[in-house]
Design an enzyme around this catalytic site. Structure first.
Site, PDB file in Angstrom:
ATOM      1  N   ASP A 131       0.817  -1.214   0.000  1.00 63.49           N
ATOM      2  CA  ASP A 131       0.000   0.000   0.000  1.00 63.49           C
ATOM      3  C   ASP A 131       0.854   1.267   0.000  1.00 63.49           C
ATOM      4  O   ASP A 131       0.374   2.346   0.370  1.00 63.49           O
ATOM      5  CB  ASP A 131      -0.923   0.023   1.226  1.00 63.49           C
ATOM      6  CG  ASP A 131      -2.224  -0.744   0.978  1.00 63.49           C
ATOM      7  OD1 ASP A 131      -2.412  -1.223  -0.155  1.00 63.49           O
ATOM      8  OD2 ASP A 131      -3.043  -0.855   1.908  1.00 63.49           O
ATOM      9  N   ASP A 247      -5.775  -7.328  14.358  1.00 60.09           N
ATOM     10  CA  ASP A 247      -5.423  -8.694  14.734  1.00 60.09           C
ATOM     11  C   ASP A 247      -6.081  -9.086  16.057  1.00 60.09           C
ATOM     12  O   ASP A 247      -6.576 -10.207  16.216  1.00 60.09           O
ATOM     13  CB  ASP A 247      -3.909  -8.863  14.816  1.00 60.09           C
ATOM     14  CG  ASP A 247      -3.239  -7.745  15.584  1.00 60.09           C
ATOM     15  OD1 ASP A 247      -3.932  -6.810  16.018  1.00 60.09           O
ATOM     16  OD2 ASP A 247      -2.008  -7.802  15.767  1.00 60.09           O
TER      17      ASP A 247
END
Length: 392
Positions: A131, A247
């Site tokens: 990205d 996460d």
């Protein structure tokens, strides 16, 4: 003469302002500042006691595990399953994802370490999710991927035209690619991670032996890494970008779905510390604020969950989120940065010595006790010497 008059006027004005402020402080200190500061001290006492008992509980658990030698991961027949896989050539397909964003300093180390993992090349897909906003850096990362393609590694370079969802969005989009449909397990390494060559051989067999395992987690070295069962990841709702701790969000949701986790304590994964103070500050802000935001969004979901016990709900809400992720940070900032300096300005408020010295010292020592499982004795001795030196 005019300059002298102006200077005298400025001095008198400053003097009057200082005297007015001092007079106002004397009027407000006893009726307002003292009660408010006393309440703050009592709040800090309560939060510190909560944190202290939570650390006592964790220390007891760690000592029991250490003395009794009950480590869950040691019961798995990793070597036997490895031999069976090599004999029957029935290797599961594994996807390794490397999300990155302008990682100029570490991208070569991470890609090189992942491409060096020992696993059959036709059963391993490496996915670099870049990205980066720097076009020159993107070209460099793609060139690095092409280098490993030439060496026979099945590595895919993926980019997006936007950063929707940030890291979670990149991981989510990566799992939608047609070439990962046959993958049974997925490993996520941030761009600063450097796994050892035998990482998959020490984790995948555990997932194969126990179908109830959703995640096998490696130990922190300066980072952490785990292998997800893709079925568990999808069952939990996949990656979500509602917080900065995607996460943790996924792990909590998978736990509420009944999936089990395994921590492999003797498997460490190296990674690089943040290269700049700005990056380090952002990392700490994310780790501090993200869990509190996740707790706010998941509290009701945890309460109404029917697949986990009351004890597990209590542990997640009180111990994991409230004490460790909120109280711990709040005490550190509010007590040390506000309350203690304020008591110097308000001598009428007495700060108990046990609260100011002994309780924080005990909590620090209990935190240090958690490293007993893997600590080098010389380093452990140095840590305790540092702690006691600070208390002098």
């Amino acid at each position: 003469m005019r300059d002298i008059v102006l200077r005298n006027w400025e001095v008198n004005e400053t003097y009057d302002a200082t005297r007015s402020f001092g007079y106002a402080w004397e009027l407000l200190r006893v009726p307002i500042a003292v009660p408010l500061l006393c309440i703050a001290v009592y709040i800090c006492i309560g939060m510190s006691i909560m944190l202290f008992f939570e650390r006592i509980y964790m220390a007891i658990v760690i000592v029991c595990v250490k003395l009794l030698g009950k480590k869950r991961y040691t019961k798995y027949q990793v070597d036997a399953i490895k031999e069976d896989l090599q004999r029957n050539k029935n290797y599961p397909m594994v996807l390794v994802q490397i999300p990155m964003y302008n990682e100029k300093e570490v991208y070569k180390l991470s890609i090189g370490a992942v491409c060096g993992i020992s696993w059959p090349s036709n059963r391993l897909i490496v996915q670099v999710l870049d990205d980066s906003t720097n076009e020159a850096l993107r070209a460099m990362v793609e060139l690095e991927c092409r280098k490993w393609i030439g060496m026979g590694v099945n590595i895919k370079y993926e980019t997006r035209n936007n950063r929707n969802g940030y890291k979670a969005g990149a991981l989510r989009e990566g799992l939608k690619k047609h070439y990962v449909e046959d993958c049974e397990f997925v490993v996520i390494f941030d761009a600063d991670f450097q796994p050892e060559e035998d990482f998959l051989w020490r984790t995948i067999p555990c997932l194969l032996e126990n179908p109830e395992l959703g995640l096998v987690q490696a130990r922190w070295k300066f980072g952490t890494a785990g292998v997800w069962r893709i079925k568990a990841l999808n069952d939990a709702g996949g990656w979500k970008d509602r917080t900065t701790v995607e996460d943790m969000d996924l792990a909590v949701r998978a736990s509420l779905k009944g999936w089990k986790f395994l921590f492999v304590g003797d498997l460490a994964v190296k990674n690089e510390l943040p290269s700049t103070f700005k990056a380090y500050r952002y990392q700490q802000h994310r780790w501090s604020c993200g869990p509190a935001n996740l707790f706010r969004k998941m509290l009701w979901e945890i309460i109404i969950c029917e697949r986990v016990s009351i004890w597990k709900k209590w542990h997640v809400i009180y111990a994991f989120f409230f004490v460790r992720k909120i109280i711990a940070h709040w005490v550190t900032f509010f007590f040390y940065c506000i309350v203690i300096p304020a008591t110097i300005l308000v001598p009428e408020v007495h700060l108990p010595k046990p609260l100011a010295i002994y309780l924080p010292a005990a909590i620090t020592i209990l935190n240090a006790a958690s490293i007993l499982r893997h600590a080098n004795p010389d380093k452990l001795h140095a840590k305790f010497c540092y702690i006691f030196k600070k208390l002098e």
